[in-house]
Scaffold this motif. Structure first.
Motif, PDB file in Angstrom:
ATOM      1  N   ARG A 191       0.938  -1.233  -0.083  1.00  0.00           N
ATOM      2  CA  ARG A 191       0.146  -0.005   0.164  1.00  0.00           C
ATOM      3  C   ARG A 191       0.622   1.288  -0.069  1.00  0.00           C
ATOM      4  O   ARG A 191       0.702   2.240  -0.699  1.00  0.00           O
ATOM      5  CB  ARG A 191      -0.984  -0.079   1.143  1.00  0.00           C
ATOM      6  CG  ARG A 191      -1.926   1.018   1.213  1.00  0.00           C
ATOM      7  CD  ARG A 191      -2.641   1.096   2.577  1.00  0.00           C
ATOM      8  NE  ARG A 191      -3.437  -0.054   2.464  1.00  0.00           N
ATOM      9  CZ  ARG A 191      -3.514  -0.864   3.847  1.00  0.00           C
ATOM     10  NH1 ARG A 191      -2.799  -0.530   5.064  1.00  0.00           N
ATOM     11  NH2 ARG A 191      -4.285  -1.916   3.977  1.00  0.00           N
ATOM     12  N   HIS A 192       2.008   1.245   0.855  1.00  0.00           N
ATOM     13  CA  HIS A 192       2.642   2.372   0.982  1.00  0.00           C
ATOM     14  C   HIS A 192       3.935   2.484  -0.097  1.00  0.00           C
ATOM     15  O   HIS A 192       4.185   3.588  -0.480  1.00  0.00           O
ATOM     16  CB  HIS A 192       3.347   2.493   2.441  1.00  0.00           C
ATOM     17  CG  HIS A 192       2.360   2.608   3.405  1.00  0.00           C
ATOM     18  ND1 HIS A 192       1.780   3.957   3.785  1.00  0.00           N
ATOM     19  CD2 HIS A 192       1.763   2.004   4.285  1.00  0.00           C
ATOM     20  CE1 HIS A 192       0.910   3.862   4.769  1.00  0.00           C
ATOM     21  NE2 HIS A 192       0.864   2.666   5.178  1.00  0.00           N
ATOM     22  N   TYR A 197      -0.870   5.616  -2.393  1.00  0.00           N
ATOM     23  CA  TYR A 197      -1.936   5.702  -1.289  1.00  0.00           C
ATOM     24  C   TYR A 197      -1.078   6.997  -0.292  1.00  0.00           C
ATOM     25  O   TYR A 197      -1.970   7.706   0.020  1.00  0.00           O
ATOM     26  CB  TYR A 197      -1.837   4.451  -0.392  1.00  0.00           C
ATOM     27  CG  TYR A 197      -2.493   4.500   0.883  1.00  0.00           C
ATOM     28  CD1 TYR A 197      -3.914   4.671   0.861  1.00  0.00           C
ATOM     29  CD2 TYR A 197      -1.638   4.460   1.882  1.00  0.00           C
ATOM     30  CE1 TYR A 197      -4.579   4.433   2.206  1.00  0.00           C
ATOM     31  CE2 TYR A 197      -2.420   4.647   3.380  1.00  0.00           C
ATOM     32  CZ  TYR A 197      -3.597   4.527   3.256  1.00  0.00           C
ATOM     33  OH  TYR A 197      -4.373   4.649   4.420  1.00  0.00           O
ATOM     34  N   ASP A 198      -0.179   7.028  -0.349  1.00  0.00           N
ATOM     35  CA  ASP A 198       0.585   8.373   0.554  1.00  0.00           C
ATOM     36  C   ASP A 198       0.191   9.551  -0.010  1.00  0.00           C
ATOM     37  O   ASP A 198      -0.189  10.559   0.704  1.00  0.00           O
ATOM     38  CB  ASP A 198       2.078   8.156   0.807  1.00  0.00           C
ATOM     39  CG  ASP A 198       2.223   6.976   1.731  1.00  0.00           C
ATOM     40  OD1 ASP A 198       1.490   6.211   2.279  1.00  0.00           O
ATOM     41  OD2 ASP A 198       3.569   6.410   1.971  1.00  0.00           O
ATOM     42  N   ARG A 199       0.277   9.586  -1.480  1.00  0.00           N
ATOM     43  CA  ARG A 199      -0.023  10.879  -2.113  1.00  0.00           C
ATOM     44  C   ARG A 199      -1.498  11.212  -2.041  1.00  0.00           C
ATOM     45  O   ARG A 199      -1.765  12.508  -1.930  1.00  0.00           O
ATOM     46  CB  ARG A 199       0.482  10.786  -3.469  1.00  0.00           C
ATOM     47  CG  ARG A 199       0.339  11.951  -4.304  1.00  0.00           C
ATOM     48  CD  ARG A 199       1.093  11.921  -5.606  1.00  0.00           C
ATOM     49  NE  ARG A 199       0.590  11.146  -6.551  1.00  0.00           N
ATOM     50  CZ  ARG A 199       0.887   9.971  -6.779  1.00  0.00           C
ATOM     51  NH1 ARG A 199       2.220   9.443  -6.262  1.00  0.00           N
ATOM     52  NH2 ARG A 199       0.349   9.257  -7.789  1.00  0.00           N
ATOM     53  N   LEU A 201      -3.525  10.441   0.468  1.00  0.00           N
ATOM     54  CA  LEU A 201      -3.621  11.025   1.910  1.00  0.00           C
ATOM     55  C   LEU A 201      -3.194  12.321   2.017  1.00  0.00           C
ATOM     56  O   LEU A 201      -3.719  13.180   2.522  1.00  0.00           O
ATOM     57  CB  LEU A 201      -3.123   9.986   2.975  1.00  0.00           C
ATOM     58  CG  LEU A 201      -3.272   8.895   3.025  1.00  0.00           C
ATOM     59  CD1 LEU A 201      -2.407   8.066   4.248  1.00  0.00           C
ATOM     60  CD2 LEU A 201      -4.878   8.526   3.448  1.00  0.00           C
ATOM     61  N   MET A 202      -1.931  12.780   1.495  1.00  0.00           N
ATOM     62  CA  MET A 202      -1.460  14.301   1.481  1.00  0.00           C
ATOM     63  C   MET A 202      -2.255  15.099   0.862  1.00  0.00           C
ATOM     64  O   MET A 202      -2.352  16.322   1.054  1.00  0.00           O
ATOM     65  CB  MET A 202      -0.020  14.140   0.916  1.00  0.00           C
ATOM     66  CG  MET A 202       0.927  13.498   1.891  1.00  0.00           C
ATOM     67  SD  MET A 202       1.152  14.122   3.495  1.00  0.00           S
ATOM     68  CE  MET A 202       1.724  15.764   3.075  1.00  0.00           C
ATOM     69  N   ARG A 207      -8.970   8.517   4.613  1.00  0.00           N
ATOM     70  CA  ARG A 207      -8.341   7.109   4.580  1.00  0.00           C
ATOM     71  C   ARG A 207      -9.094   6.030   3.939  1.00  0.00           C
ATOM     72  O   ARG A 207      -8.506   5.291   2.955  1.00  0.00           O
ATOM     73  CB  ARG A 207      -7.893   6.634   5.841  1.00  0.00           C
ATOM     74  CG  ARG A 207      -7.123   5.493   5.909  1.00  0.00           C
ATOM     75  CD  ARG A 207      -6.423   5.250   7.570  1.00  0.00           C
ATOM     76  NE  ARG A 207      -7.467   5.265   8.367  1.00  0.00           N
ATOM     77  CZ  ARG A 207      -8.189   4.230   8.636  1.00  0.00           C
ATOM     78  NH1 ARG A 207      -7.919   3.168   8.231  1.00  0.00           N
ATOM     79  NH2 ARG A 207      -9.399   4.247   9.517  1.00  0.00           N
TER      80      ARG A 207
END
Length: 261
Positions: A191-192, A197-199, A201-202, A207
């Motif tokens: 996922r990370h 995914y991280d982008r 969230l930012m 979530r």
């Protein structure tokens, strides 16, 4: 604050002092805001009104000093503070008599070197245990996902099993190497590292929505690792050993005749 006492073990639950997150005034003397308070009949009281004002605060962190200070002190209290993120009260230290703290510090200084050596031995033992567990976790990842690169499997195992991290590898299921825990660790890594995914969230995406958008990509990567065979390793080339050529009877005569010609 009614559940404060449940956070402290029975032998030390007589007095529980709270570090409040909000401004509180003493119900007795009306002084405040209070850095520490104790609840009496559901009302906040300052330490002076609760006859605990003569105690000194010993922050958490030194287990031996805290234990010995409690042993030396005729009166003590546990200090807690509410952690909003975890939704529970957590210990911050203890209140003990000043003379008791002095005696406890002297006891700790007397055997400081022995305790330091014991900590070093314990740290080495824990490091060896962690290394063995990380290897076992990585082996289980490769068993469930034979197509996963070995360095990636070891990276996932090291991250998931980091002591004190609270990650899935340190849970009861993770220590038992259950399939669910191992898969959860692999999913988190994919996922990370392999999805945006991280982008997401930012960018402010919730979530649950970010996870929904990347679910197909995560499942595709897991399917690839499940169905792929482990990479084939070609055996290293080894030069065959030298052997003397077999001499056939009559070769020497033919060779001599040829030389005479």
């Amino acid at each position: 604050m009614a559940s404060v006492a449940r956070t402290v073990s029975a032998p030390y639950s007589r007095f529980v002092v709270v570090q409040p997150l909000r401004r509180k005034l003493c119900a007795g003397c009306r002084r405040g805001p209070l850095a520490m308070l104790i609840l009496e009949d559901a009302a906040p009281r300052c330490l002076d009104c609760a006859d605990l004002g003569h105690l000194v605060f010993l922050p958490r962190g030194d287990t031996a000093l805290t234990r010995r200070a409690r042993e030396e002190s005729g009166l003590s209290a546990v200090v807690v503070r509410f952690n909003r993120r975890k939704g529970r009260y957590e210990r911050q230290g203890v209140l003990v008599e000043e003379a008791a703290l002095t005696r406890a510090e002297e006891r700790c200084l007397a055997d400081a070197e022995a305790r330091r050596r014991r900590r070093v031995r314990d740290a080495r033992r824990r490091a060896a245990q962690d290394a063995r567990f990380a290897e076992a976790f990585a082996a289980e990842i490769l068993r469930l996902f034979p197509g996963c690169p070995q360095d990636r499997a070891h990276g996932i195992a090291g991250n998931a099993s980091l002591r004190g991290s609270g990650r899935v590898g340190r849970s009861a299921a993770g220590r038992a190497l259950t399939e669910g825990a191992v898969v959860s660790a692999v999913v988190a890594s994919v996922r990370h590292l392999d999805t945006p995914y991280d982008r997401l969230l930012m960018s402010g995406l919730p979530r649950y929505e970010a996870r929904r958008q990347i679910a197909a990509g995560v499942e595709a990567r897991l399917r690839t690792w499940r169905e792929a065979s482990p990479p084939h390793m070609e055996p290293p080339y080894m030069e065959p050993p030298y052997t003397e050529p077999t001499r056939v009877e009559g070769d020497e005569g033919r060779a001599t005749g040829a030389a005479s010609c």
